[in-house]
Enzyme design. Structure first.
Site, mmCIF file in Angstrom:
data_model
loop_
_atom_site.group_PDB
_atom_site.id
_atom_site.type_symbol
_atom_site.label_atom_id
_atom_site.label_comp_id
_atom_site.label_asym_id
_atom_site.label_seq_id
_atom_site.Cartn_x
_atom_site.Cartn_y
_atom_site.Cartn_z
ATOM 1 C CG ASP A 187 32.968 -26.004 21.997
ATOM 2 O OD1 ASP A 187 33.774 -26.852 21.583
ATOM 3 O OD2 ASP A 187 32.525 -26.002 23.150
ATOM 4 C CD GLU A 426 37.214 -22.822 29.465
ATOM 5 O OE1 GLU A 426 36.647 -21.984 30.210
ATOM 6 O OE2 GLU A 426 36.589 -23.582 28.710
HETATM 7 C C1 9WN Z 1 31.401 -28.487 25.355
HETATM 8 C C2 9WN Z 1 35.927 -28.918 28.637
HETATM 9 C C3 9WN Z 1 35.447 -28.536 27.247
HETATM 10 C C4 9WN Z 1 36.568 -28.655 26.194
HETATM 11 C C5 9WN Z 1 36.198 -28.009 24.864
HETATM 12 C C6 9WN Z 1 35.722 -26.588 25.127
HETATM 13 C C7 9WN Z 1 34.547 -26.611 26.110
HETATM 14 C C8 9WN Z 1 32.252 -27.586 26.258
HETATM 15 C C9 9WN Z 1 31.467 -26.346 26.625
HETATM 16 O O1 9WN Z 1 34.959 -27.194 27.324
HETATM 17 O O2 9WN Z 1 33.463 -27.308 25.514
HETATM 18 O O3 9WN Z 1 32.042 -29.706 25.134
HETATM 19 O O4 9WN Z 1 30.526 -26.487 27.406
HETATM 20 O O5 9WN Z 1 31.777 -25.261 26.122
HETATM 21 O O6 9WN Z 1 35.407 -25.956 23.944
HETATM 22 O O7 9WN Z 1 37.309 -28.026 23.995
HETATM 23 O O8 9WN Z 1 36.875 -29.997 25.981
HETATM 24 O O9 9WN Z 1 37.090 -28.210 28.976
#
Ligand code: 9WN
Length: 461
Positions: A187, A426
């Site tokens: 992101d 994470e």
């Molecule tokens: C937005 C769920 C997701 C991953 C992404 C990570 C993060 C979300 C957030 O979490 O993104 O989609 O709210 O930050 O960057 O890779 O799929 O784990």
């Protein structure tokens, strides 16, 4: 939580048991939330990695993970990046289903599903094929069920890839266009800084919002900034104005980037889809199409190489220039495979260099998301430096496919050392090893299970 002072196989068995407990704890029956509190819904690419982990506990449950996700596939073929859990209380995650308003704005959303209007990298065919490979090591009955699962899923996977190769690549370039940093899955990577900086957010037109993500991390500095969130949310508003219609989005959208990592994953997924097509007896025409997609993607990644930076670079379509960030995404051809010998040697040398695995301060030799030599590197902030265990898995899997067995083994050993100390975090501070973001993150547990099931990991094989 400190770990008991066990060694060797016992230590690994304990890790596997704890990883299984994380997946079971996050299991909502047919699908797995990405994290206990921070991410209470089903995320697209998380699900694929999660399915790989489930395969070692129960191949049928693993198959169900993908079947549930693909049941939310839009009529266009796109697989949404989030499938919302309607039972989660409001105030759990933002933006929520109401903010996306997909079903109100698009007739392409399947009845009864609440989803986001974006996509994420297409790891699903890779996971589906891996489930079948694991099932084959278990029993004939499981293999038969895995084959039935592949037969059901194949048309959906084909439609998903076709969507990416057409609607998301109207130029037929072999590189997928993303509309939003969230689509990359990385992101707030420095890859998106310049494009985001060029976006003006009209304060009076952005509906107000409250972030909930910051309640679930120890320090807000681990997550994207509010300025980044304003842009993320503004891009969502623009997609809503286009009613999530690709034809309406493409010409004017302020964030249009050809993402090399996404595209490389699509190449690898197309190879997996080719295996699936063969296993289910798909028409020869399909198989030729899929082979052509693989070749198209690899040729595009070859052209994305930047000799000066020594990596492949994303292409900013609006700005008409490549994005010179030094991140793991630049190693994308290693994921796609099939590159010329000199390019492969250059990429492997880069992987081993102080930009990535060879950096002398790394706590474990696993890849930092952004090179510590990039000016935008930040050790504790999300995609700007930390290591992500699932990404280490993707790289490990890719090295194995390339026949780089020693490198792959070294990476797995380092990744397992890390996993013993991070409570399935994470992401992880690359120099200190501090666990960051959510603990008990599902895909971190899932890749642990896959590594631990491999030969040699338990010391018993
Ligand atoms: C937005 C769920 C997701 C991953 C992404 C990570 C993060 C979300 C957030 O979490 O993104 O989609 O709210 O930050 O960057 O890779 O799929 O784990």
């Amino acid at each position: 939580m400190s770990q008991p002072a066990t060694t060797g196989p016992v230590r690994h068995r304990d890790l596997a048991a704890r990883a299984a407990a994380v997946l079971r704890g996050n299991d909502l029956g047919g699908w797995t939330k990405a994290a206990p509190r921070l991410y209470p819904h089903q995320w697209s690419w998380d699900s694929a990695f999660i399915a790989v982990g489930w395969a070692h506990l129960d191949t049928r449950r693993a198959a169900q993970e993908l079947t549930t996700l693909l049941a939310a596939q839009w009529a266009t073929g796109q697989v949404p990046h989030i499938v919302f859990n309607p039972d989660v209380p409001s105030g759990s995650y933002f933006p929520d289903a109401a903010r996306w308003a997909c079903a109100d704005l698009s007739a392409d959303v399947p009845a009864g599903k609440q989803t986001s209007g974006l996509v994420q990298p297409p790891v699903h065919a890779i996971a589906a094929w891996r489930i079948r490979e694991v099932a084959r090591t278990h029993s004939e009955a499981e293999t038969a069920d895995a084959d039935a699962f592949l037969r059901d899923l194949y048309p959906r996977l084909l439609a998903w890839h076709r969507y990416l190769l057409t609607a998301r690549d109207p130029e037929g370039s072999g590189l997928v266009t993303i509309y939003h940093p969230w689509e990359s899955g990385t992101d707030n990577s420095p890859r998106w800084d310049a494009a985001l900086a060029a976006i003006d957010v009209p304060a009076d037109e952005l509906p107000p919002y409250t972030r909930f993500d910051l309640q679930h991390v120890a320090d807000a500095a681990q997550r994207p900034t509010n300025a980044e969130y304003d842009r993320y949310l503004w891009l969502v508003e623009l997609l809503k104005r286009a009613r999530y219609d690709d034809a309406a989005i493409s010409p004017a959208h302020p964030f249009l980037i050809k993402d090399v990592l996404f595209s490389a994953i699509l190449v690898a997924a197309n190879e997996a889809l080719g295996h699936i097509a063969e296993a289910v007896g798909a028409p020869g025409e399909d198989r030729e199409t899929i082979e052509a997609w693989v070749a198209l993607g690899r040729a595009a990644l070859d052209r994305a190489w930047d000799a000066e930076v020594g990596l492949v670079l994303d292409q900013d379509v609006r700005a008409g220039r490549p994005v010179p960030a030094r991140t793991v995404a630049g190693l994308a051809p290693l994921v796609a495979g099939g590159m010329a010998a000199d390019r492969r040697a250059a990429l492997l040398a880069r992987l081993d260099s102080t930009d990535f695995l060879g950096h002398p301060q790394l706590r474990w030799p696993v890849p930092p998301s952004t090179s510590p030599h990039d000016p935008a590197f930040v050790a504790r902030t999300y995609w700007r430096g930390p290591t992500w265990p699932f990404f280490t898995w993707l790289l490990w899997w890719s090295l194995g496919r390339l026949g780089e067995t020693e490198r792959a083994d070294r990476l797995r050993a380092a990744a397992l050392d890390q996993l013993h100390e991070i409570d399935f975090a994470e992401y992880v501070e690359p120099f200190t090893g501090e666990p960051l973001g959510s603990l008990d993150q599902s895909w971190t547990a899932a890749v642990a299970l896959d590594w631990l099931a491999g030969p040699g990991a338990t010391g018993e094989a």
